[in-house]
Scaffold this motif. Structure first.
Motif, PDB file in Angstrom:
ATOM      1  N   ALA A   1      15.030 -19.105   6.811  1.00  0.00           N
ATOM      2  CA  ALA A   1      14.778 -17.762   7.558  1.00  0.00           C
ATOM      3  C   ALA A   1      14.725 -16.472   6.377  1.00  0.00           C
ATOM      4  CB  ALA A   1      15.959 -17.364   8.506  1.00  0.00           C
ATOM      5  N   LEU A   2      15.847 -16.664   5.386  1.00  0.00           N
ATOM      6  CA  LEU A   2      15.467 -15.625   4.497  1.00  0.00           C
ATOM      7  C   LEU A   2      14.218 -15.875   3.545  1.00  0.00           C
ATOM      8  CD1 LEU A   2      19.431 -16.046   2.869  1.00  0.00           C
ATOM      9  CD2 LEU A   2      18.334 -14.222   4.126  1.00  0.00           C
ATOM     10  N   ILE A   3      13.751 -16.845   3.450  1.00  0.00           N
ATOM     11  CA  ILE A   3      12.440 -17.066   2.543  1.00  0.00           C
ATOM     12  C   ILE A   3      11.417 -16.356   3.635  1.00  0.00           C
ATOM     13  CG2 ILE A   3      10.732 -18.543   1.868  1.00  0.00           C
ATOM     14  CD1 ILE A   3      12.885 -20.233   1.139  1.00  0.00           C
ATOM     15  N   ILE A   4      11.356 -16.334   4.878  1.00  0.00           N
ATOM     16  CA  ILE A   4      10.189 -15.939   5.848  1.00  0.00           C
ATOM     17  C   ILE A   4      10.296 -14.441   5.655  1.00  0.00           C
ATOM     18  CG2 ILE A   4       9.376 -15.833   8.104  1.00  0.00           C
ATOM     19  CD1 ILE A   4      10.230 -18.849   8.487  1.00  0.00           C
ATOM     20  N   ILE A   5      11.713 -13.883   5.833  1.00  0.00           N
ATOM     21  CA  ILE A   5      12.002 -12.463   5.844  1.00  0.00           C
ATOM     22  C   ILE A   5      11.638 -11.980   4.564  1.00  0.00           C
ATOM     23  CG2 ILE A   5      13.739 -10.722   6.101  1.00  0.00           C
ATOM     24  CD1 ILE A   5      15.314 -12.406   8.020  1.00  0.00           C
ATOM     25  N   GLY A   6      11.877 -12.426   3.385  1.00  0.00           N
ATOM     26  CA  GLY A   6      11.360 -12.036   2.001  1.00  0.00           C
ATOM     27  C   GLY A   6       9.952 -11.741   1.900  1.00  0.00           C
ATOM     28  N   VAL A   7       9.158 -12.981   2.587  1.00  0.00           N
ATOM     29  CA  VAL A   7       7.755 -12.915   2.322  1.00  0.00           C
ATOM     30  C   VAL A   7       7.261 -11.841   3.115  1.00  0.00           C
ATOM     31  CG1 VAL A   7       5.618 -14.301   3.007  1.00  0.00           C
ATOM     32  CG2 VAL A   7       7.628 -15.491   1.770  1.00  0.00           C
ATOM     33  N   TYR A   8       7.656 -11.699   4.474  1.00  0.00           N
ATOM     34  CA  TYR A   8       6.976 -10.324   5.263  1.00  0.00           C
ATOM     35  C   TYR A   8       7.330  -9.293   4.628  1.00  0.00           C
ATOM     36  CZ  TYR A   8       6.859  -7.163   9.181  1.00  0.00           C
ATOM     37  OH  TYR A   8       6.502  -6.365  10.151  1.00  0.00           O
ATOM     38  N   VAL A   9       8.531  -8.768   4.245  1.00  0.00           N
ATOM     39  CA  VAL A   9       9.066  -7.711   3.428  1.00  0.00           C
ATOM     40  C   VAL A   9       8.170  -7.543   2.348  1.00  0.00           C
ATOM     41  CG1 VAL A   9      10.795  -6.465   2.466  1.00  0.00           C
ATOM     42  CG2 VAL A   9      11.416  -7.582   4.428  1.00  0.00           C
ATOM     43  N   HIS A  10       7.722  -8.471   1.606  1.00  0.00           N
ATOM     44  CA  HIS A  10       6.807  -8.267   0.408  1.00  0.00           C
ATOM     45  C   HIS A  10       5.526  -8.007   0.721  1.00  0.00           C
ATOM     46  CE1 HIS A  10       4.424  -9.757  -3.136  1.00  0.00           C
ATOM     47  NE2 HIS A  10       5.450  -9.186  -3.849  1.00  0.00           N
ATOM     48  N   GLY A  11       5.070  -8.487   1.632  1.00  0.00           N
ATOM     49  CA  GLY A  11       3.507  -8.495   2.284  1.00  0.00           C
ATOM     50  C   GLY A  11       3.430  -6.623   2.470  1.00  0.00           C
ATOM     51  N   SER A  12       4.635  -6.469   3.452  1.00  0.00           N
ATOM     52  CA  SER A  12       4.634  -5.084   3.942  1.00  0.00           C
ATOM     53  C   SER A  12       4.640  -3.880   3.111  1.00  0.00           C
ATOM     54  CB  SER A  12       5.546  -4.880   5.090  1.00  0.00           C
ATOM     55  OG  SER A  12       5.468  -5.669   6.041  1.00  0.00           O
ATOM     56  N   TRP A  13       5.290  -4.355   1.992  1.00  0.00           N
ATOM     57  CA  TRP A  13       5.379  -3.419   0.731  1.00  0.00           C
ATOM     58  C   TRP A  13       4.317  -3.234   0.117  1.00  0.00           C
ATOM     59  CZ3 TRP A  13       8.020   0.646  -0.872  1.00  0.00           C
ATOM     60  CH2 TRP A  13       7.916   0.925  -2.015  1.00  0.00           C
ATOM     61  N   GLN A  14       3.495  -4.375  -0.262  1.00  0.00           N
ATOM     62  CA  GLN A  14       2.025  -4.188  -0.855  1.00  0.00           C
ATOM     63  C   GLN A  14       1.090  -3.739   0.021  1.00  0.00           C
ATOM     64  OE1 GLN A  14       1.395  -5.283  -3.776  1.00  0.00           O
ATOM     65  NE2 GLN A  14       3.573  -6.234  -4.278  1.00  0.00           N
TER      66      GLN A  14
END
Length: 258
Positions: A13-26
């Motif tokens: 779950a932490l990995i999925i949230i991190g990927v989503y946050v990183h994509g949104s920030w980009q």
């Protein structure tokens, strides 16, 4: 085993949230916040009046503005006007109408209408005709010098001799003197045929024309019309047509009167 499973699920779950946050920030770094992007898109769809004209006043590239479907509503279609419940009665069906026929062409009334044909024969430039020379040619063509001082081609009738055509002096008073023919000189002569008369106009004109040509052939000179213009083939043909029309009208008038 249960603890290990929950630990793995939490890491996933932490990995999925991190990927989503990183994509949104980009996405935010590249295109900005969503409300800013919407405002920028709306502004880009509007045409700025100042952007239509360059520094030289010439129309530049035009951008089309997109409008929301709710900004303008189509105008309602006009309702058709009701047809009148009355009819215009012209009475065309009451009785049959006669067919229209063109009126017959009216032929002009011919009542002794006069027609005069004139030819002119002029001597060569710087030369004059001698009276006796003209008399010789005229007599060879069947004309005689009358007491009135003109050469006449006569036709004998019950009422006496009638002139078919005459030759007169172009100089006033238009006459020749029998006693002075040898010494009388003239720059030209005038030939005259007058209708109506007890003769055929077209054939008499051909005789008069032949006499004029004989004078030119034997004495020289130039053949002209009554206005002293060159008598060319077109002018002669026009005179012939006029005489034929005159004869037609004369015969029609005779049939009407009989």
């Amino acid at each position: 085993m249960d603890q290990l499973r929950w630990i793995l699920l939490g890491l996933g779950a932490l990995i999925i949230i991190g990927v989503y946050v990183h994509g949104s920030w980009q996405t935010i770094r590249e295109k900005g916040w969503p409300q800013w992007r919407r405002k920028s898109a709306e502004d880009s769809d509007r045409i700025e009046p100042d952007a239509l004209y360059g520094d030289d006043g010439i129309v530049g590239e035009v951008r089309v503005t997109r409008l929301d479907d709710t900004e303008f509503e189509p105008a309602p279609e006009p309702e058709p006007e009701p047809e009148p419940d009355w009819e215009l009665d012209l009475g065309l069906d009451d009785e049959p109408q006669p067919d229209l026929e063109p009126a017959p062409a009216a032929d002009p009334v011919f009542e002794g209408e006069e027609k005069v044909i004139v030819l002119t024969v002029m001597a060569p430039k710087g030369v004059q005709y001698a009276g006796d020379a003209l008399a010789e040619v005229a007599e060879d063509c069947g004309l005689r010098l009358t007491e009135q001082g003109v050469f006449r081609r006569g036709i004998d009738t019950d009422a006496g001799t009638v002139a078919a055509y005459t030759i007169a002096n172009i100089l006033e008073p238009g006459t020749f003197e029998q006693a002075r023919l040898a010494e009388q000189m003239t720059p030209g002569v005038v030939m005259i045929m007058q209708l109506p008369g007890p003769f055929d106009g077209p054939s008499t004109f051909e005789q008069m024309l032949a006499t004029a040509r004989t004078i030119v052939e034997r004495l020289g000179g130039q053949l002209l019309d009554g206005r002293r213009c060159d008598l060319n083939a077109q002018s002669i043909e026009h005179m012939r047509e006029e005489l034929l029309e005159y004869r037609r009208r004369s015969q029609l008038a005779d049939r009407r009167s009989s």
